[in-house]
Design an enzyme around this catalytic site. Structure first.
Site, mmCIF file in Angstrom:
data_model
loop_
_atom_site.group_PDB
_atom_site.id
_atom_site.type_symbol
_atom_site.label_atom_id
_atom_site.label_comp_id
_atom_site.label_asym_id
_atom_site.label_seq_id
_atom_site.Cartn_x
_atom_site.Cartn_y
_atom_site.Cartn_z
ATOM 1 N N GLU A 1 -15.977 4.593 2.763
ATOM 2 C CA GLU A 1 -14.565 4.720 2.410
ATOM 3 C C GLU A 1 -14.424 5.570 1.153
ATOM 4 O O GLU A 1 -15.323 5.600 0.314
ATOM 5 C CB GLU A 1 -13.946 3.328 2.180
ATOM 6 C CG GLU A 1 -14.008 2.484 3.435
ATOM 7 C CD GLU A 1 -13.217 1.182 3.340
ATOM 8 O OE1 GLU A 1 -12.313 1.056 2.492
ATOM 9 O OE2 GLU A 1 -13.534 0.276 4.136
ATOM 10 N N HIS B 1 -6.944 4.727 1.201
ATOM 11 C CA HIS B 1 -6.337 4.370 -0.089
ATOM 12 C C HIS B 1 -6.502 5.459 -1.153
ATOM 13 O O HIS B 1 -6.111 5.242 -2.296
ATOM 14 C CB HIS B 1 -6.929 3.057 -0.602
ATOM 15 C CG HIS B 1 -6.693 1.920 0.340
ATOM 16 N ND1 HIS B 1 -5.537 1.179 0.318
ATOM 17 C CD2 HIS B 1 -7.432 1.442 1.361
ATOM 18 C CE1 HIS B 1 -5.596 0.268 1.279
ATOM 19 N NE2 HIS B 1 -6.731 0.402 1.928
ATOM 20 N N HIS C 1 -14.394 -0.975 6.239
ATOM 21 C CA HIS C 1 -13.240 -1.633 6.882
ATOM 22 C C HIS C 1 -13.579 -2.096 8.305
ATOM 23 O O HIS C 1 -14.327 -1.434 9.033
ATOM 24 C CB HIS C 1 -12.092 -0.622 6.927
ATOM 25 C CG HIS C 1 -10.768 -1.194 7.282
ATOM 26 N ND1 HIS C 1 -10.328 -1.295 8.579
ATOM 27 C CD2 HIS C 1 -9.779 -1.698 6.509
ATOM 28 C CE1 HIS C 1 -9.106 -1.819 8.588
ATOM 29 N NE2 HIS C 1 -8.762 -2.077 7.334
ATOM 30 N N ASN D 1 0.820 -1.213 0.000
ATOM 31 C CA ASN D 1 0.000 0.000 0.000
ATOM 32 C C ASN D 1 0.857 1.269 0.000
ATOM 33 O O ASN D 1 0.325 2.364 0.148
ATOM 34 C CB ASN D 1 -0.909 0.014 1.223
ATOM 35 C CG ASN D 1 -1.871 -1.158 1.232
ATOM 36 O OD1 ASN D 1 -2.330 -1.594 0.179
ATOM 37 N ND2 ASN D 1 -2.158 -1.682 2.407
ATOM 38 N N SER E 1 -11.036 -0.733 0.140
ATOM 39 C CA SER E 1 -9.683 -1.280 0.209
ATOM 40 C C SER E 1 -9.537 -2.630 -0.477
ATOM 41 O O SER E 1 -8.439 -2.983 -0.890
ATOM 42 C CB SER E 1 -9.242 -1.377 1.671
ATOM 43 O OG SER E 1 -10.152 -2.156 2.412
ATOM 44 N N LYS F 1 0.090 4.383 4.330
ATOM 45 C CA LYS F 1 -0.034 3.881 2.966
ATOM 46 C C LYS F 1 0.742 4.810 2.028
ATOM 47 O O LYS F 1 1.956 4.778 2.041
ATOM 48 C CB LYS F 1 -1.503 3.655 2.644
ATOM 49 C CG LYS F 1 -1.974 2.408 3.431
ATOM 50 C CD LYS F 1 -3.438 2.153 3.503
ATOM 51 C CE LYS F 1 -3.657 0.937 4.407
ATOM 52 N NZ LYS F 1 -5.012 0.828 4.920
ATOM 53 N N ASP G 1 -13.373 7.370 5.318
ATOM 54 C CA ASP G 1 -12.034 6.837 5.557
ATOM 55 C C ASP G 1 -11.338 6.719 4.207
ATOM 56 O O ASP G 1 -11.716 5.906 3.372
ATOM 57 C CB ASP G 1 -12.150 5.467 6.239
ATOM 58 C CG ASP G 1 -10.787 4.860 6.543
ATOM 59 O OD1 ASP G 1 -9.769 5.336 5.996
ATOM 60 O OD2 ASP G 1 -10.740 3.894 7.324
HETATM 61 C C1 LIG Z 1 -5.480 0.166 6.112
HETATM 62 C C2 LIG Z 1 -6.780 0.711 6.516
HETATM 63 C C3 LIG Z 1 -7.008 1.141 7.803
HETATM 64 C C4 LIG Z 1 -6.026 0.893 8.910
HETATM 65 O O1 LIG Z 1 -5.014 1.826 8.899
HETATM 66 P P1 LIG Z 1 -3.679 1.501 9.719
HETATM 67 O O2 LIG Z 1 -3.012 2.816 9.843
HETATM 68 O O3 LIG Z 1 -2.931 0.499 8.920
HETATM 69 O O4 LIG Z 1 -4.128 0.938 11.042
HETATM 70 C C5 LIG Z 1 -8.189 1.771 8.097
HETATM 71 N N1 LIG Z 1 -9.134 1.944 7.159
HETATM 72 C C6 LIG Z 1 -8.986 1.501 5.908
HETATM 73 C C7 LIG Z 1 -10.067 1.713 4.916
HETATM 74 C C8 LIG Z 1 -7.798 0.849 5.551
HETATM 75 O O5 LIG Z 1 -7.659 0.380 4.317
#
Ligand SMILES: *Cc1c(COP(=O)(O)O)cnc(C)c1O
Length: 395
Positions: free
Chosen positions: A179, A211, A135, A49, A183, A240, A208
């Site tokens: 999101e 990505h 997520h 990522n 993801s 990421k 969120d």
């Molecule tokens: C990777 C991810 C997370 C977690 O983030 P980290 O910093 O790795 O704990 C949260 N939400 C989504 C949508 C993700 O893809």
């Protein structure tokens, strides 16, 4: 009947193993953002990522090393005690400016951010509406909140509307969460429609964008084209595209102040190490300075989907749907023998029967890497069942 802990664990593991759902750790050395070494083999990775290759970027590395030299390895305490290194405040200011919000709060990780933020704003008597593919950490935060938690059909703002109408009269506050880029599917959240719904219904919107940051809209992420203020809580991770570790929420001053006062995963957890903050800051500045770099992952993903006649990629993530878990495992090991690392994704990360390969493109890939992967992937797409069984038998 009492069972030892080991007997319990072993019987659980046997059951999972029988369904191809046991997971194991595999030590992996990421050499340079493209190549990884695993089990003595060098593989081209399509599973990171680190979309812009910033984890190995000279300026990002030297920012982290410099911060360790100057400030030490760990934060030493919660941010509310002595762990609020000034680098965190600097990072928050630049993140808020980049996302166009009044304020931002940095967290230990994305998981901790969603786990803590959702219960800060909703509780018993309130409602959380989550996209069904949201997520794991959004589900965890929603359930922890004690609010009524309901899923709307993936990217279906009409379904969210229907649920809101049904329950609006019986609940106080409503949080809708989705999101920016899903993801495991790589498609974009219906942010504009959900934002309109939230405004109409007086609900709050959390997006969120783990990505999307660094990849969409010259790095500004999902929803960058919406008028300011349409997303109440922009959550994202520093781990990421920014190449570091940690996470953030960009929001209003008042909401940020409440988070600092009330969010347990911030208050009762040690502050982010200065090196992670320094690396994230250097990563963010690179994103801002190099829009051309941020366009690469999506461009390469689109070359891949064109080469395989798949629906056009919308993000750096392209799923190759394979159905049963054992097929995803077989495809991943076939590709591994050909020198590619492509992560198989199974339940419960995705629904039962929706196992897949998750292909992630980064700025470190060249067009030739993409074409070679497409060639190796082709036999796994839409092939007759007999051929699939034969390949599985070989794998
Ligand atoms: C990777 C991810 C997370 C977690 O983030 P980290 O910093 O790795 O704990 C949260 N939400 C989504 C949508 C993700 O893809």
């Amino acid at each position: 009947m009492t069972r030892t802990l080991d007997a319990f664990a072993l019987s659980k593991l046997r059951g999972l193993e029988a369904r191809s759902l046991r997971r194991t750790l595999q030590p992996t050395h990421r050499i340079d953002g493209l190549w990884v070494e695993r089990g003595g083999q060098r593989l081209r990775s399509f599973s990171c990522n680190d979309y812009l290759g910033l984890a190995h970027h000279p300026q990002v590395r030297s920012a982290a090393v410099g911060a360790i030299e100057d400030f030490g390895a760990g934060a030493g305490a919660s941010r509310l005690v002595t762990g609020d290194h000034p680098l965190l405040g600097a990072l928050e200011q630049e993140l808020a400016a980049f996302k166009g919000t009044e304020a931002s709060v940095v967290f230990g990780s994305g998981y901790l951010a969603n786990l803590g933020i959702i219960p800060t704003f909703v509780g018993a008597g309130d409602l959380v509406l989550l996209d069904e593919l949201a997520h794991s950490c959004m589900w965890a935060g929603a359930r922890l909140s004690g609010a009524l938690v309901l899923a709307f059909r993936h990217n279906d703002a009409c379904d969210a509307h229907r649920l809101l109408e049904t329950h609006r009269g019986h609940v106080a506050n409503v949080l809708v969460a989705t999101e920016g880029v899903f993801s495991m599917d790589g498609d974009l959240g219906e942010i504009a429609a959900l934002s309109a719904l939230c405004r109409e219904q007086g609900a709050w919107l959390l997006v969120d964008d783990a990505h999307g940051l660094g990849v969409l809209s010259d790095g500004r992420g999902a929803g960058a084209d919406l008028p300011q203020g349409r997303i109440d809580l922009h959550v994202g991770t520093l781990s990421k595209a920014l190449g570091s570790y940690g996470a953030y929420v960009c929001t209003s001053r008042a909401a940020a102040d409440l988070i600092v006062t009330r969010t347990r995963s911030l208050i009762y957890s040690t502050g982010l190490p200065p090196a992670s903050a320094a690396a994230a800051l250097a990563g963010l500045r690179t994103v801002i300075a190099e829009p051309e770099l941020t366009r690469r992952p999506l461009r390469l993903a689109r070359q891949f989907t064109r080469a395989l006649a798949l629906p056009e990629a919308q993000s750096a993530i392209v799923p190759i749907m394979l159905g049963e878990a054992h097929r995803a495992l077989a495809a991943a090991s076939d590709l591994e023998r050909r020198g590619f690392l492509v992560a198989p994704i199974r339940a419960p990360t995705v629904p039962d029967g929706a196992a897949r390969l998750r292909v992630a493109f980064t700025a470190k890939h060249e067009e030739q890497d993409v074409q070679e992967l497409a060639r190796a992937m082709k036999p796994w797409l839409a092939q007759p069942l007999a051929r699939q069984l034969q390949m599985e038998a070989q794998a």
